[in-house]
Design a protein around this motif. Structure first.
Motif, mmCIF file in Angstrom:
data_model
loop_
_atom_site.group_PDB
_atom_site.id
_atom_site.type_symbol
_atom_site.label_atom_id
_atom_site.label_comp_id
_atom_site.label_asym_id
_atom_site.label_seq_id
_atom_site.Cartn_x
_atom_site.Cartn_y
_atom_site.Cartn_z
ATOM 1 N N LEU A 176 0.750 -1.390 -0.074
ATOM 2 C CA LEU A 176 -0.028 -0.074 0.126
ATOM 3 C C LEU A 176 0.882 1.233 -0.046
ATOM 4 O O LEU A 176 0.461 2.372 -0.693
ATOM 5 C CB LEU A 176 -0.967 0.169 1.358
ATOM 6 C CG LEU A 176 -2.116 -1.025 1.153
ATOM 7 C CD1 LEU A 176 -2.502 -1.234 2.638
ATOM 8 C CD2 LEU A 176 -3.086 -0.525 0.162
ATOM 9 N N HIS A 177 1.980 1.227 0.701
ATOM 10 C CA HIS A 177 2.827 2.295 0.808
ATOM 11 C C HIS A 177 3.607 2.836 -0.507
ATOM 12 O O HIS A 177 3.593 3.855 -0.760
ATOM 13 C CB HIS A 177 3.807 2.279 2.025
ATOM 14 C CG HIS A 177 4.623 3.530 2.254
ATOM 15 N ND1 HIS A 177 4.158 4.449 3.255
ATOM 16 C CD2 HIS A 177 5.646 4.003 1.902
ATOM 17 C CE1 HIS A 177 4.849 5.535 3.249
ATOM 18 N NE2 HIS A 177 5.707 5.158 2.599
ATOM 19 N N GLN A 178 3.895 1.600 -1.059
ATOM 20 C CA GLN A 178 4.790 1.794 -2.437
ATOM 21 C C GLN A 178 3.687 2.341 -3.530
ATOM 22 O O GLN A 178 4.382 2.784 -4.482
ATOM 23 C CB GLN A 178 5.231 0.627 -3.066
ATOM 24 C CG GLN A 178 6.267 0.034 -1.847
ATOM 25 C CD GLN A 178 6.967 -1.249 -2.549
ATOM 26 O OE1 GLN A 178 7.762 -1.303 -3.480
ATOM 27 N NE2 GLN A 178 6.265 -2.199 -1.892
ATOM 28 N N TYR A 179 2.543 2.228 -3.277
ATOM 29 C CA TYR A 179 1.593 2.390 -4.427
ATOM 30 C C TYR A 179 0.382 3.401 -3.762
ATOM 31 O O TYR A 179 -0.785 3.157 -3.949
ATOM 32 C CB TYR A 179 1.007 1.221 -5.260
ATOM 33 C CG TYR A 179 2.011 0.187 -5.866
ATOM 34 C CD1 TYR A 179 2.754 0.910 -7.150
ATOM 35 C CD2 TYR A 179 2.479 -0.877 -5.101
ATOM 36 C CE1 TYR A 179 3.867 0.063 -7.563
ATOM 37 C CE2 TYR A 179 3.561 -1.508 -5.692
ATOM 38 C CZ TYR A 179 4.178 -1.321 -7.000
ATOM 39 O OH TYR A 179 5.305 -1.835 -7.564
ATOM 40 N N PRO A 180 0.779 4.660 -3.764
ATOM 41 C CA PRO A 180 -0.377 5.526 -2.916
ATOM 42 C C PRO A 180 -1.087 6.052 -4.013
ATOM 43 O O PRO A 180 -0.686 6.170 -5.207
ATOM 44 C CB PRO A 180 0.668 6.716 -2.313
ATOM 45 C CG PRO A 180 1.770 6.484 -3.206
ATOM 46 C CD PRO A 180 2.153 5.198 -3.506
ATOM 47 N N GLU A 181 -2.594 6.484 -3.730
ATOM 48 C CA GLU A 181 -3.338 7.228 -4.658
ATOM 49 C C GLU A 181 -4.039 8.219 -3.994
ATOM 50 O O GLU A 181 -4.467 8.134 -2.769
ATOM 51 C CB GLU A 181 -4.248 5.812 -5.163
ATOM 52 C CG GLU A 181 -3.746 4.786 -6.046
ATOM 53 C CD GLU A 181 -4.502 3.715 -6.273
ATOM 54 O OE1 GLU A 181 -4.660 3.297 -7.278
ATOM 55 O OE2 GLU A 181 -5.114 2.990 -5.309
#
Length: 391
Positions: A22-27
């Motif tokens: 989740l941290h690597q692919y924030p939206e």
């Protein structure tokens, strides 16, 4: 209770992996499509029913084995438009977007609590709802999820929500009864004047000079127009005007936010903003347009639900690690929409690292949350749900 604590510890490796992803692919808000897909996939793996809500949001339901009350949990999912500077091996891979407020932690922890509760669903006397909410940082996904019916069928009797806090160490929890988060009113002030050459200021009306006076004068709302014991914050975070050093422009735009803790103060501060702006505009010979947005309400913790959280946290973390929050935060959170509907508790879970590496505050490009706190946060939520449904 010991069983929940130990079960949560066994989930730690999976929760860390989930959190890192989740941290690597924030939206950003209302763009949480990949995050929503991950959440829904995990719910399906756990056998938990869900429905999409408010676009990228998800409302899930764990049905207990016996009839009873319903308790709800909220986890926000959106990130911020900040370039990460932590240097972590799992840092954001999306330039200019970062989970700088811990919403990735909230989402992972609630999925951990979901697993703990789903494994115990047959023993639950009631139901648990899980709201994975979009756009807390923007225009308020909570309000839109409520409008979509997330609080009904079955009706939610109480709501809980945790938020990360890097100022206290992992293994602790901080909470208080009563007001805990401020109401917020974003605003913009547009000043319009007559442009002129910088060498001939007398032929125009200077919106930059008027704006500069306005920025200073607005601080008197809290320093001179408000009782010193009452929390009020006026922030001007943006001031844009002009493009050349030798030209007085015709327009200046200021943007900021008002933060208050009571309904009376909220209305008075808005009127103060309008009055001060009108006075300075008149004195400086410019026109002013004020726009104030009705945003998040104050979030207040119900005493009984807060005590429930204290007891659950004491069982999981130990009584010595349950801290009393002395003063409310002037931060705003749209969880206040939930708290205005049913008895609720918004509490802080410690994510500070022992080595000091997680000491930066929320919304800082170097903010980091200690993943060691993930099973603790999941266990506290699960224990609070079990305890609430017993009562």
């Amino acid at each position: 209770m010991e069983h929940i604590r130990q079960s949560a510890l066994s989930l730690a490796p999976g929760l860390r992996e989930l959190f890192f992803t989740l941290h690597q692919y924030p939206e950003l808000g209302n763009q949480e499509r990949q995050t929503a897909a991950l959440v829904r996939r995990r719910l399906e793996e756990l056998g938990i029913e869900y429905v999409p809500s408010a676009g990228t949001g998800t409302a899930a339901l764990i049905r207990g084995g016996r009839p009873g009350k319903t308790v709800g949990f909220r986890a926000d999912m959106d990130a911020l438009p900040i370039t990460e500077e932590t240097g972590l091996p799992y840092a954001s891979r999306r330039p200019g977007v970062m989970h700088a407020c811990g919403h990735d932690f909230h989402t992972a922890a609630l999925l951990g609590a979901a697993q703990l509760l789903q494994e115990r669903r047959e023993t639950l006397a009631g139901h648990v709802k899980l709201f994975f909410q979009p756009d807390e940082e923007g225009d308020g996904g909570a309000e839109r999820m409520i409008a979509a019916g997330c609080m009904e069928n079955p009706a939610v009797d109480a709501m809980l929500c945790c938020h990360v806090e890097s100022g206290i160490p992992a293994g602790t929890l901080s909470v208080r009864s009563g007001p805990i988060c401020a109401a917020s009113n974003p605003f913009t002030v547009t000043l319009r004047g007559r442009g002129t050459h910088g060498a001939k200021p007398h032929l125009g009306s200077d919106v930059i000079a008027a704006g500069a006076q306005l920025v200073t004068a607005l601080q008197t709302i809290s320093s001179r127009r408000t009782d010193p014991t009452e929390p009020v914050v006026v922030t001007v975070g943006s001031f844009h005007s002009g493009a050349a050093g030798n030209v007085l422009p015709e327009e200046a735009v200021l943007a900021g936010i008002l933060r208050t803790m009571s309904g009376g103060a909220r209305e008075r501060v808005k009127e103060d903003l309008r009055a001060i702006t009108a006075g300075i505009a008149a004195a400086m010979g410019v026109e002013a347009e004020v726009r104030i947005t009705e945003s998040y309400p104050c979030c207040a913790n119900d005493p009984a639900v807060t005590e429930l959280v204290r007891r659950a946290a004491a069982e999981i973390l130990g009584p010595e690690n349950v801290l009393e929050m002395g003063e409310p935060s002037l931060g705003a959170d749209d969880f206040g929409y939930f708290a205005n509907l049913v008895p609720s508790c918004y509490y802080y879970i410690g994510v500070g690292c022992a080595d000091g590496g997680c000491a930066f505050p929320n919304h800082n490009p170097r903010f980091a949350a200690d993943p060691a706190a993930l099973p603790q946060a999941a266990a506290v939520a699960a224990q609070a749900a079990v305890d609430f449904l017993k009562e």
